[in-house]
Design an enzyme around this catalytic site. Structure first.
Site, mmCIF file in Angstrom:
data_model
loop_
_atom_site.group_PDB
_atom_site.id
_atom_site.type_symbol
_atom_site.label_atom_id
_atom_site.label_comp_id
_atom_site.label_asym_id
_atom_site.label_seq_id
_atom_site.Cartn_x
_atom_site.Cartn_y
_atom_site.Cartn_z
ATOM 1 N N GLY A 49 -4.486 -4.083 6.035
ATOM 2 C CA GLY A 49 -3.512 -3.935 7.121
ATOM 3 C C GLY A 49 -3.711 -2.632 7.851
ATOM 4 O O GLY A 49 -4.364 -1.710 7.353
ATOM 5 N N LYS A 84 -1.067 -1.113 -4.519
ATOM 6 C CA LYS A 84 -2.229 -0.287 -4.145
ATOM 7 C C LYS A 84 -1.734 1.139 -3.972
ATOM 8 O O LYS A 84 -0.844 1.401 -3.166
ATOM 9 C CB LYS A 84 -2.831 -0.849 -2.850
ATOM 10 C CG LYS A 84 -3.751 0.082 -2.089
ATOM 11 C CD LYS A 84 -4.496 -0.681 -0.985
ATOM 12 C CE LYS A 84 -4.677 0.152 0.267
ATOM 13 N NZ LYS A 84 -5.340 -0.596 1.349
ATOM 14 N N LYS A 89 -10.189 -6.428 7.811
ATOM 15 C CA LYS A 89 -9.151 -6.201 8.821
ATOM 16 C C LYS A 89 -9.754 -6.657 10.131
ATOM 17 O O LYS A 89 -10.788 -6.115 10.549
ATOM 18 C CB LYS A 89 -8.812 -4.714 8.935
ATOM 19 C CG LYS A 89 -8.245 -4.087 7.681
ATOM 20 C CD LYS A 89 -7.970 -2.608 7.889
ATOM 21 C CE LYS A 89 -7.511 -1.948 6.598
ATOM 22 N NZ LYS A 89 -7.352 -0.493 6.748
ATOM 23 N N ASP A 122 -13.735 -0.574 2.996
ATOM 24 C CA ASP A 122 -12.807 -0.765 4.114
ATOM 25 C C ASP A 122 -13.480 -0.140 5.333
ATOM 26 O O ASP A 122 -14.245 -0.813 6.059
ATOM 27 C CB ASP A 122 -11.460 -0.110 3.761
ATOM 28 C CG ASP A 122 -10.441 -0.087 4.894
ATOM 29 O OD1 ASP A 122 -10.786 -0.475 6.022
ATOM 30 O OD2 ASP A 122 -9.285 0.347 4.675
ATOM 31 N N LYS A 163 -2.455 4.903 -2.819
ATOM 32 C CA LYS A 163 -3.347 5.774 -2.069
ATOM 33 C C LYS A 163 -3.674 6.962 -2.971
ATOM 34 O O LYS A 163 -2.766 7.517 -3.619
ATOM 35 C CB LYS A 163 -2.654 6.271 -0.794
ATOM 36 C CG LYS A 163 -2.429 5.174 0.245
ATOM 37 C CD LYS A 163 -3.748 4.728 0.862
ATOM 38 C CE LYS A 163 -3.499 3.876 2.105
ATOM 39 N NZ LYS A 163 -4.769 3.417 2.695
ATOM 40 N N SER A 220 0.876 -1.165 0.000
ATOM 41 C CA SER A 220 0.000 0.000 0.000
ATOM 42 C C SER A 220 0.913 1.215 0.000
ATOM 43 O O SER A 220 1.619 1.463 0.978
ATOM 44 C CB SER A 220 -0.875 -0.041 1.258
ATOM 45 O OG SER A 220 -1.603 1.152 1.402
ATOM 46 N N GLU A 222 -10.942 1.430 -3.439
ATOM 47 C CA GLU A 222 -11.246 1.194 -2.023
ATOM 48 C C GLU A 222 -11.786 2.469 -1.370
ATOM 49 O O GLU A 222 -11.189 3.548 -1.505
ATOM 50 C CB GLU A 222 -9.946 0.734 -1.345
ATOM 51 C CG GLU A 222 -10.102 0.152 0.031
ATOM 52 C CD GLU A 222 -8.751 -0.352 0.564
ATOM 53 O OE1 GLU A 222 -7.869 -0.715 -0.247
ATOM 54 O OE2 GLU A 222 -8.576 -0.371 1.790
ATOM 55 N N ASP A 263 -6.822 3.298 -3.226
ATOM 56 C CA ASP A 263 -7.526 3.444 -1.944
ATOM 57 C C ASP A 263 -7.674 4.931 -1.643
ATOM 58 O O ASP A 263 -6.688 5.642 -1.464
ATOM 59 C CB ASP A 263 -6.718 2.751 -0.831
ATOM 60 C CG ASP A 263 -7.454 2.761 0.506
ATOM 61 O OD1 ASP A 263 -8.562 3.328 0.595
ATOM 62 O OD2 ASP A 263 -6.909 2.177 1.480
HETATM 63 O O1 OSB Z 1 -6.876 2.243 4.417
HETATM 64 O O2 OSB Z 1 -6.033 0.333 4.198
HETATM 65 C C1 OSB Z 1 -6.027 1.431 4.731
HETATM 66 C C2 OSB Z 1 -3.003 1.768 7.016
HETATM 67 C C3 OSB Z 1 -3.572 2.379 8.101
HETATM 68 C C4 OSB Z 1 -4.904 2.702 8.060
HETATM 69 C C5 OSB Z 1 -5.664 2.415 6.939
HETATM 70 C C6 OSB Z 1 -5.111 1.789 5.850
HETATM 71 C C7 OSB Z 1 -3.737 1.493 5.878
HETATM 72 C C8 OSB Z 1 -3.015 0.910 4.761
HETATM 73 C C9 OSB Z 1 -1.719 0.235 5.082
HETATM 74 O O3 OSB Z 1 -3.350 1.022 3.608
HETATM 75 C C10 OSB Z 1 -1.718 -1.200 4.832
HETATM 76 C C11 OSB Z 1 -0.641 -1.902 5.606
HETATM 77 O O4 OSB Z 1 -0.836 -2.170 6.809
HETATM 78 O O5 OSB Z 1 0.391 -2.234 5.045
HETATM 79 MG MG MG Z 2 -8.163 1.229 3.066
#
Ligand code: OSB
Ligand code: MG
Length: 391
Positions: free
Chosen positions: A297, A167, A269, A245, A169, A141, A220, A195
């Site tokens: 995650g 992924k 999650k 999510d 952001k 991510s 996402e 995302d």
């Molecule tokens: O939106 O998926 C998310 C990390 C913290 C809070 C929200 C998100 C995330 C990540 C990181 O995208 C994913 C990871 O733990 O590697």
């Molecule tokens: Mg997310």
């Protein structure tokens, strides 16, 4: 599972500072400091279980924070859990069900009971879940960067290292250009998704529709953190599957979202949905409805990641997980050895009972900034001076 009660003789909660290598930038803002909460149980035979409640430090992803999680665990969740008729994690989850919301807090306690049960029974966590896969396909991510070049460079590095999915952001102003740049540089063969972390509204339909041209696995959480209805309106106007999510914080949220076609993909999650039991239930729902799913995650330490890896051994987890190893996120991990991504982009599912990894007590002790222990008999909170934190 547990036919007879094993007494917990020690239950403690640690808020631990994790040394984040760089600020994580997303549609909900910046995460520059990362404290996580750990639950530690020891039973009378000396078996132990660690669980992680990985809420973020701030309330900008979801409402829970490190502090609220710590308080709810210490003041309510552990006490309810310790009064459960058995230490079977399903009973423990049920015992904590009077707690509304506070999913990360409940999940962290439940995870410690899963690890303890696994250790006692001498069976790996994955096998307790009924999972069979021995390795998990992983993706990264990627934080929002200052420049497209920076993103291209990091994607190149991860693909070279074998990661099986990227992924990105996104947020308004950092979306179509970064997706186009990645597609133009690396081609259509790369599994790619985005995302938005709740940073768009229904007024942005055109910008989101523009992403339909890039063959993304999913978009996402484009809309508000709790906007399931709006997501259904948006999904009707998009070809790309919406993945939820933030908006799915329980089994019933997942069912409601799927019933109204608010998403065609789910990020699970354990912390966000209230635990591993709820995650297993959402897994079964997605399998029944043939909805693609994957494990997200929360920048967990190896303690939280290990339970996530075990969860991913179930067949419904059919898309790569957000599972960057600690080496990508932190100066070091709370487990040692920690995991790395194998050249083909997989991480092995832990095979040892318990957590499947060895925690490093001195790192936990050194980085504990807040600590509480519950009296094993009365469940009274014994907050001790940090000088006495000992494992
Ligand atoms: O939106 O998926 C998310 C990390 C913290 C809070 C929200 C998100 C995330 C990540 C990181 O995208 C994913 C990871 O733990 O590697
Ligand atoms: Mg997310």
């Amino acid at each position: 599972m547990a036919e007879f009660e094993h007494r917990i003789v020690r239950a403690s909660v640690h808020e631990v500072a994790l040394p984040l290598l760089k600020t994580f930038v997303t549609g909900f803002g910046n995460t520059s400091s990362r404290h996580t909460v750990l639950v530690h149980l020891v039973d009378e035979e000396g078996f132990e279980g660690w669980g992680e409640a990985p809420a973020l430090d701030h309330p900008f992803y979801l409402s829970e924070t490190t502090s609220t999680t710590f308080s709810v665990i210490v003041e309510y969740a552990l006490d309810l859990a310790l009064r459960s008729p058995s230490s079977d994690p399903r009973d423990v989850a049920h015992a904590m069900s009077p707690i509304r919301g506070n999913t990360f807090a409940r999940a962290g306690v439940e995870a410690a009971f899963w690890a303890l049960t696994s250790a006692r029974e001498g069976r790996p966590l994955a096998s307790l879940f009924g999972g069979t896969a021995t390795r998990v396909a992983v993706g990264e991510s990627l934080s929002i960067a200052d420049t497209l070049d920076e993103t291209i460079e990091e994607v190149a590095l991860r693909l070279e290292e074998g990661y099986r999915r990227i992924k990105l952001k996104i947020r308004p102003g950092w979306d179509i250009e970064v997706v186009r740049a990645v597609r133009e540089t690396f081609g259509d063969g790369v599994l790619l998704q985005v995302d938005a972390n709740a940073s768009y509204t229904l007024d942005d339909v055109e910008a989101l529709r523009a992403l339909d041209n890039f063959g993304l696995l999913c978009i996402e959480q484009p809309l508000g953190f709790d906007d399931i209805e709006g997501s259904a309106v948006l999904q009707r106007q998009l070809q790309t599957p919406i993945c939820l999510d933030e908006a799915i914080r329980s089994l019933s949220d997942a069912r409601r979202a799927l019933d109204i076609d608010a998403c065609r993909n789910i990020n699970v999650k354990p912390g966000r949905v209230g635990g591993l039991v709820a995650s297993l239930e959402i897994h079964d729902l997605c399998v029944e409805r043939e909805i693609p799913m994957w494990c997200g995650g929360m920048l967990e330490s190896g303690i939280g990641r290990s339970a996530n890896l075990a969860l991913c051994s179930l067949p419904g987890f059919n898309q790569p997980a957000d599972m960057s190893p600690a080496s990508v996120l932190y100066a070091d991990d709370l487990v040692d050895p920690t995991f790395e991504v194998e050249p083909e982009g997989y991480v092995a599912v832990p095979t040892a009972p318990g957590l499947g990894f060895n925690v490093v007590p001195h790192r936990i002790v050194e980085r504990t900034v807040r600590f509480a222990a519950l009296d094993a008999v009365t469940h009274d909170i014994r907050e001790r001076s940090l000088e006495y934190v000992d494992l």
